[in-house]
Design an enzyme around this catalytic site. Structure first.
Site, PDB file in Angstrom:
ATOM      1  N   ALA A  74       0.891  -1.493  -0.047  1.00 23.69           N
ATOM      2  CA  ALA A  74       0.155   0.069  -0.042  1.00 23.69           C
ATOM      3  C   ALA A  74       0.960   1.262  -0.077  1.00 23.69           C
ATOM      4  O   ALA A  74       0.515   2.306  -0.827  1.00 23.69           O
ATOM      5  CB  ALA A  74      -1.091  -0.173   1.049  1.00 23.69           C
ATOM      6  N   TYR A 196      -3.232   6.399   7.582  1.00 20.65           N
ATOM      7  CA  TYR A 196      -4.212   5.508   7.111  1.00 20.65           C
ATOM      8  C   TYR A 196      -5.503   5.451   7.976  1.00 20.65           C
ATOM      9  O   TYR A 196      -6.566   5.289   7.555  1.00 20.65           O
ATOM     10  CB  TYR A 196      -3.431   4.180   7.712  1.00 20.65           C
ATOM     11  CG  TYR A 196      -2.611   3.599   6.427  1.00 20.65           C
ATOM     12  CD1 TYR A 196      -2.066   4.578   5.614  1.00 20.65           C
ATOM     13  CD2 TYR A 196      -2.214   2.406   6.685  1.00 20.65           C
ATOM     14  CE1 TYR A 196      -0.924   4.002   4.714  1.00 20.65           C
ATOM     15  CE2 TYR A 196      -1.040   2.000   5.784  1.00 20.65           C
ATOM     16  CZ  TYR A 196      -0.731   2.757   4.782  1.00 20.65           C
ATOM     17  OH  TYR A 196       0.216   2.304   3.925  1.00 20.65           O
ATOM     18  N   GLU A 286      -2.721  -8.070   7.809  1.00 17.17           N
ATOM     19  CA  GLU A 286      -1.977  -6.882   7.175  1.00 17.17           C
ATOM     20  C   GLU A 286      -0.420  -7.532   7.644  1.00 17.17           C
ATOM     21  O   GLU A 286       0.311  -6.643   7.950  1.00 17.17           O
ATOM     22  CB  GLU A 286      -2.221  -5.585   7.353  1.00 17.17           C
ATOM     23  CG  GLU A 286      -1.571  -4.753   6.403  1.00 17.17           C
ATOM     24  CD  GLU A 286      -2.036  -3.067   6.697  1.00 17.17           C
ATOM     25  OE1 GLU A 286      -1.654  -2.494   5.577  1.00 17.17           O
ATOM     26  OE2 GLU A 286      -2.528  -2.838   7.872  1.00 17.17           O
TER      27      GLU A 286
END
Length: 343
Positions: A74, A196, A286
């Site tokens: 990301a 985020y 993640e």
């Protein structure tokens, strides 16, 4: 079965970053030479195996995770760099690598795609890459960046009609999007500690303010990192929806929005599981992402989220819903793949 809906290729071979460095160097100083071609990146299958087997695959085995939805890193998306052509070349390369990993380990990884977004550029320009990744690579989802500017928030809200061509294609393919920003270049916002989580919260509030799902009743979004501040402030969002004249959140957004379980301690995970209905939670870790260390309070990795799920006050049925059944429903192309594999 345990399905991790949030995995990134954070351990890609060094040649990928070297290619990107050449690309960005050409942008900064054209006299230094042209940007590299896609064909200039040469990464063999053995290099992919060496990057995956001691890392994501080892941890999946250690933690009992069967399948990971796997997308490009990301923070590497960096849509603020260069123009659309820059992002298009970069997205194509990163998406191909995730596809190749899934080909090497077809029962463990399933590809999801990053989009070639660029600040101020019509989101419709992303449709060809989305189409290619679904039709050629079997992508089961996309990552959608609500802030391609890298922390300056110049894009319209996700409910704006400029996003509609992308949503129309997602609805056609029946695939969800994980709403996931990339690197922050705004010094006020640390990338993983602030940007985020801010983005997760902001995206949810945009959806509360709008009526997007009246136009796209089958559209599905996954908000990562446990939904940012949303579960912790659920009463605030319920009250704001009332003040805006919106239906209850369960009717207004929860038919189309899911939260993942990337919350890295037990009390926070317990709150998530207590506040948000199990039908709206997707197991995720993640792993090898923003928080990679071992928690000295527990002796286990912060991102070992299976431990938190199984220690939470969930019935066996709800635990199975979170760890498997919701992913099959939210990612129907993943479910179809698993069924073809006899799973």
């Amino acid at each position: 079965m345990i399905i991790d809906c949030h995995g990134h290729y954070t351990t890609a071979p060094p040649a990928l970053a070297a290619w990107r460095d050449r690309q960005t160097a050409a942008l900064a100083d054209p006299s230094a030479g042209p940007a590299p071609d896609r064909a200039d990146l040469r990464i063999g299958d053995d290099e992919l195996r060496e990057s995956i087997e001691p890392n994501q695959l080892r941890l999946m085995d250690d933690r009992g995770i069967d399948v990971t939805v796997f997308s490009p890193r990301a923070s590497f998306m960096a849509h603020h760099v260069g123009d659309f052509d820059t992002s298009a070349a970069w997205a194509a390369i990163c998406n191909e690598l995730c596809f190749r990993v899934a080909q090497l380990y077809p029962e463990r990884f399933v590809p999801a795609a990053m989009l070639p977004q660029s600040p101020g550029v019509d989101p419709a320009t992303c449709v060809p890459e989305l189409t290619r990744c679904v039709e050629e690579y079997g992508a089961v989802a996309v990552n959608l960046n609500p802030d391609p500017s890298g922390g300056h928030w110049t894009a319209p809200p996700l409910t704006d009609r400029s996003w509609y061509p992308l949503y129309e294609k997602m609805a056609e393919y029946d695939i969800p999007a994980m709403i996931h920003v990339s690197t922050s270049v705004n010094p006020a916002f640390h990338t993983t500690g602030a940007h985020y989580l801010n983005a997760d919260t902001t995206a949810f509030m945009q959806l509360v303010q709008g009526d997007l799902f009246a136009d796209f009743p089958t559209l599905r979004f996954v908000i990562p990192h446990g939904g940012g501040a949303v579960p912790y402030h659920w009463g605030r969002f319920r009250g704001l929806a009332m003040a805006l004249g919106k239906p209850p959140l369960e009717e207004h957004v929860l038919g189309n929005v899911w939260f993942d379980t990337c919350v890295y301690h037990q009390p926070g995970s317990d709150l998530l599981y207590d506040v948000i209905p199990a039908r709206n939670l997707l197991f995720a870790s993640e792993m090898i992402g923003a928080v990679r260390d071992i928690d000295p309070c527990t002796g286990f990795h912060f991102d070992d989220t299976r431990r938190y799920a199984e220690a939470a006050d969930l019935s066996p049925d709800d635990l199975a819903t979170v760890q498997e059944h919701n992913a099959r429903a939210v990612y129907p192309r993943l479910d179809a793949l698993l069924k073809r594999q006899g799973r």
